[in-house]
Design an enzyme around this catalytic site. Structure first.
Site, mmCIF file in Angstrom:
data_model
loop_
_atom_site.group_PDB
_atom_site.id
_atom_site.type_symbol
_atom_site.label_atom_id
_atom_site.label_comp_id
_atom_site.label_asym_id
_atom_site.label_seq_id
_atom_site.Cartn_x
_atom_site.Cartn_y
_atom_site.Cartn_z
ATOM 1 N N SER A 164 0.670 -1.175 0.263
ATOM 2 C CA SER A 164 -0.054 -0.183 0.206
ATOM 3 C C SER A 164 0.961 1.134 0.039
ATOM 4 C CB SER A 164 -0.946 -0.216 1.221
ATOM 5 O OG SER A 164 -1.889 0.758 1.099
ATOM 6 N N ASP B 137 -5.971 -3.429 -2.706
ATOM 7 C CA ASP B 137 -5.018 -3.058 -1.493
ATOM 8 C C ASP B 137 -4.453 -4.211 -1.364
ATOM 9 O OD1 ASP B 137 -3.922 -2.499 1.072
ATOM 10 O OD2 ASP B 137 -4.281 -0.360 0.237
#
Length: 332
Positions: free
Chosen positions: A56, A186
């Site tokens: 991320s 993500d």
């Protein structure tokens, strides 16, 4: 471990992994630590590691470091462009809340990544990386990597922007991201703290399988804030009750589990830099997307303190003195 300790030191190959956790704007804490470590070491910190893993926002940092973009510039990007990244809420997004659309558009993030990486692909990187994400098209975890193994053929032409947008498409916070390989979510869903993936990557794809190896992992978190429930909270909750807490709980539980396992597997060869925030400071940085003067000051101040503590820790000396061999990239 016993074989390592008893073997002659010149027969042991040592590999160092830098693992950077996700955490939205809280990655400013990580970037501050990296900036101070890099300043004291006196060279790009990527030159001290055999593999950099990042998830991320940590993936954005990992790609930047592997490009040898100064950590100071990455830190300044969060400071300068934090509101551009986490402030893309038009009236429709504000009206629909968490029901119909993601909280933020990824337009601001795209602009920031374009400024950082231009048209660079994985073939332009100077150091090995591993970037976790989740391929929603297949329903499986996927890991974007430099071509540091003969079988890694597809990611070489993948743009750094596409990889960063894929690994940071946090559910509820940002839209899903489609690139030429599918639809991605993500990387925090599969591994917010990617150190364990780094250990596997060294063992399976980088180290000589016939050699005795030592792996050290330096893990940098984004301020530990465990997702918890209050004592008087309702136990029967739907989508409105969970909101972003579900994603926050997933990454919190993963981080603690990985930390526990790496401590057992690597023992003294595992060094984690992170902090537990105080109750007052948790109000400043509780959410992943809060960009205020208070959150910025808290993240920078705690990052500076953590860096100073790490530099004075004897366990950090091994990372500071490591000289990895130059990586071999296939197909470039």
């Amino acid at each position: 471990m016993e074989n390592l300790e008893s073997a002659p030191q010149n027969n042991i190959s040592t590999y160092h992994v830098l693992a950077l956790s996700g955490g939205g704007y809280r990655a400013l804490y990580s970037a501050t630590i990296l900036t101070e470590l890099e300043r004291v070491i006196g060279c790009p910190i990527a030159q001290k590691f055999d593999l950099i893993c990042g998830t991320s926002a940590g993936g954005l940092l990992a790609l930047g470091l592997a490009s040898e973009i100064p950590a100071k510039k990455l830190k300044e990007t969060f400071e300068k462009d934090g509101k551009k990244i986490f402030g893309q809420r038009n009236w429709l997004r504000k009206m629909t809340g968490f029901w119909l659309r993601a909280k933020h558009s990824n337009k601001g993030l795209k602009g920031v990544l374009n400024d950082l990486f231009k048209d660079q692909t994985f073939s332009h990187l100077k150091h090995r990386v591993l970037i976790p994400t989740v391929n929603f098209t297949t329903g499986r975890g996927q890991f974007f990597k430099t071509p540091h193994h003969p079988t890694f053929e597809m990611d070489r032409t993948l743009s750094l922007k596409d990889a960063a947008l894929s690994t940071s498409a946090a559910p509820v916070y940002f839209p899903l991201y489609r690139n030429s390989r599918g639809v991605f979510v993500d990387g925090g869903l599969v591994g917010n703290a990617p150190g364990l993936f780094g250990v596997h990557e060294i063992q399976r794809f980088i180290a000589n399988p016939n050699s005795l190896i030592r792996i050290r992992v330096l893990s940098i978190g984004t301020l530990t804030i465990g997702a918890t429930i209050r004592g008087n909270a309702a136990l029967d909750q739907g989508i409105l009750g969970w909101k972003s807490d579900l994603f926050d709980l997933v990454i919190s539980a993963q981080e603690s589990s990985v930390d526990y396992m790496l401590k057992h597997i690597l023992q003294d060869n595992y060094f984690k830099i992170d902090d537990q925030v105080t109750p007052d400071q948790s109000k400043d940085v509780r959410a992943l997307d809060v960009v205020t003067e208070a959150s910025t000051n808290t993240l920078r101040d705690r990052g500076m303190s953590a860096a100073q503590r790490a530099l004075g820790d004897p366990k950090f000396a091994a990372f500071r003195n490591h000289q990895p061999s130059k990586p071999v990239f296939y197909g470039n």
